[in-house]
Design a protein around this motif. Structure first.
Motif, PDB file in Angstrom:
ATOM      1  N   TYR B  35     -11.623  37.755  12.998  1.00  0.00           N
ATOM      2  CA  TYR B  35     -10.848  38.569  12.078  1.00  0.00           C
ATOM      3  C   TYR B  35     -10.559  37.742  10.821  1.00  0.00           C
ATOM      4  O   TYR B  35     -10.549  36.517  10.858  1.00  0.00           O
ATOM      5  CB  TYR B  35      -9.494  38.947  12.684  1.00  0.00           C
ATOM      6  CG  TYR B  35      -9.516  40.021  13.748  1.00  0.00           C
ATOM      7  CD1 TYR B  35      -9.747  39.713  15.080  1.00  0.00           C
ATOM      8  CD2 TYR B  35      -9.274  41.348  13.421  1.00  0.00           C
ATOM      9  CE1 TYR B  35      -9.738  40.695  16.058  1.00  0.00           C
ATOM     10  CE2 TYR B  35      -9.258  42.347  14.398  1.00  0.00           C
ATOM     11  CZ  TYR B  35      -9.491  42.004  15.709  1.00  0.00           C
ATOM     12  OH  TYR B  35      -9.472  42.991  16.678  1.00  0.00           O
ATOM     13  N   GLN B  37      -7.403  37.618   7.844  1.00  0.00           N
ATOM     14  CA  GLN B  37      -6.067  38.110   7.554  1.00  0.00           C
ATOM     15  C   GLN B  37      -5.789  37.937   6.077  1.00  0.00           C
ATOM     16  O   GLN B  37      -5.881  36.825   5.546  1.00  0.00           O
ATOM     17  CB  GLN B  37      -5.013  37.346   8.351  1.00  0.00           C
ATOM     18  CG  GLN B  37      -3.599  37.863   8.094  1.00  0.00           C
ATOM     19  CD  GLN B  37      -2.532  36.872   8.498  1.00  0.00           C
ATOM     20  OE1 GLN B  37      -2.804  35.841   9.104  1.00  0.00           O
ATOM     21  NE2 GLN B  37      -1.294  37.181   8.177  1.00  0.00           N
ATOM     22  N   MET B  88      -7.556  33.702   5.428  1.00  0.00           N
ATOM     23  CA  MET B  88      -7.274  33.087   6.722  1.00  0.00           C
ATOM     24  C   MET B  88      -8.199  33.749   7.733  1.00  0.00           C
ATOM     25  O   MET B  88      -8.220  34.980   7.853  1.00  0.00           O
ATOM     26  CB  MET B  88      -5.816  33.319   7.114  1.00  0.00           C
ATOM     27  CG  MET B  88      -5.492  32.961   8.555  1.00  0.00           C
ATOM     28  SD  MET B  88      -5.562  31.193   8.872  1.00  0.00           S
ATOM     29  CE  MET B  88      -3.926  30.746   8.315  1.00  0.00           C
ATOM     30  N   LEU B  90      -9.290  34.189  11.675  1.00  0.00           N
ATOM     31  CA  LEU B  90      -8.716  34.078  13.011  1.00  0.00           C
ATOM     32  C   LEU B  90      -9.762  34.441  14.058  1.00  0.00           C
ATOM     33  O   LEU B  90     -10.380  35.502  13.991  1.00  0.00           O
ATOM     34  CB  LEU B  90      -7.514  35.004  13.155  1.00  0.00           C
ATOM     35  CG  LEU B  90      -6.300  34.627  12.307  1.00  0.00           C
ATOM     36  CD1 LEU B  90      -5.366  35.815  12.149  1.00  0.00           C
ATOM     37  CD2 LEU B  90      -5.544  33.466  12.948  1.00  0.00           C
TER      38      LEU B  90
END
Lengths: 112, 116
Positions: B35, B37, B88, B90
């Motif tokens: 993912y 973000q 970011m 993840l």
């Protein structure tokens, strides 16, 4: 178009009071809903979940309510503590796959 | 303590560079996810894998590729980094969602990538 929405980007609450975080969804095929908490510089951690066949699930200070007709869920934190200050993400999944769809997050600030 | 480990916490790369983000999980999970973000957008799924050498596109796969040669390792590749890939990242893992169960993902700490 976002299938899971958290319309409040931030929320400020006094320590000891109730925090209510809201989440709306559009996909009626979602069958599980989850809440994650994220501190800065850390990955999200699972908090609590609820099945679509229930309307309430409770775990200590955390309670999640689901209103299927309104396609709305909420997370209640009582009493709120300064350590609860974090970003909270609502997420949903359906039985057709193993993916989670996340909302945009709500930053909760609990003031001492 | 079981966990998902992302090898790089902070990276700074230049536009056009190839970037590898590595993720390892020690829970013997079948599923792994990447993912990203971004503020206000939450977590958006880039790719996921439900088995070794298997991959599926998520919501925003453009500009990314993935590799899963071993069950415990899932790599995200930016073939030619661009500034709009500053984010970011993840990694997460989970067991397949069985009947009557919530799909609980376990996340790594994240890799913050800045592309200049």
């Amino acid at each position: 178009d976002q299938q899971v929405k958290q319309n409040s980007p931030s929320l400020s609450v006094q320590e000891g009071r109730i925090s209510i975080l809201n989440c709306d969804y559009t996909n009626s095929m979602f069958d599980y809903f989850l809440w994650y908490k994220k501190y800065p510089a850390e990955g999200p951690t699972f908090l609590i979940s609820i099945s679509s066949i229930k309307d309430k699930n409770e775990d200590g200070r955390f309670t999640v309510f689901l209103n299927k007709s309104a396609k709305h869920l909420s997370l209640h934190i009582v009493p709120s503590q300064p350590g609860d200050s974090a970003v909270y993400f609502c997420a949903a999944s359906n039985n057709a796959g193993n993916m989670l769809t996340f909302g945009g997050g709500t930053r909760l600030m609990v003031k001492p | 303590d079981v966990k998902v480990t992302q090898s790089s916490r902070y990276l700074v790369k230049r536009t056009g560079e190839k970037v590898f983000l590595e993720c390892v999980q020690d829970m013997d999970h079948e599923n792994m996810f990447w993912y990203r973000q971004d503020p206000g957008l939450g977590l958006r799924l880039i790719y996921f894998s439900y088995d070794v050498k298997m991959k599926e596109k998520g919501d925003i796969p453009e500009g990314y590729s993935v590799s899963r040669e071993k069950k415990e390792r899932f790599s995200l590749i930016l073939e030619s980094a661009s500034t709009n890939q500053t984010s970011m990242y993840l990694c997460a893992s989970s067991q397949p969602q069985g009947a009557g169960g919530a799909n609980v993902l376990t996340f790594g700490a994240g890799s913050r990538l800045t592309v200049l």
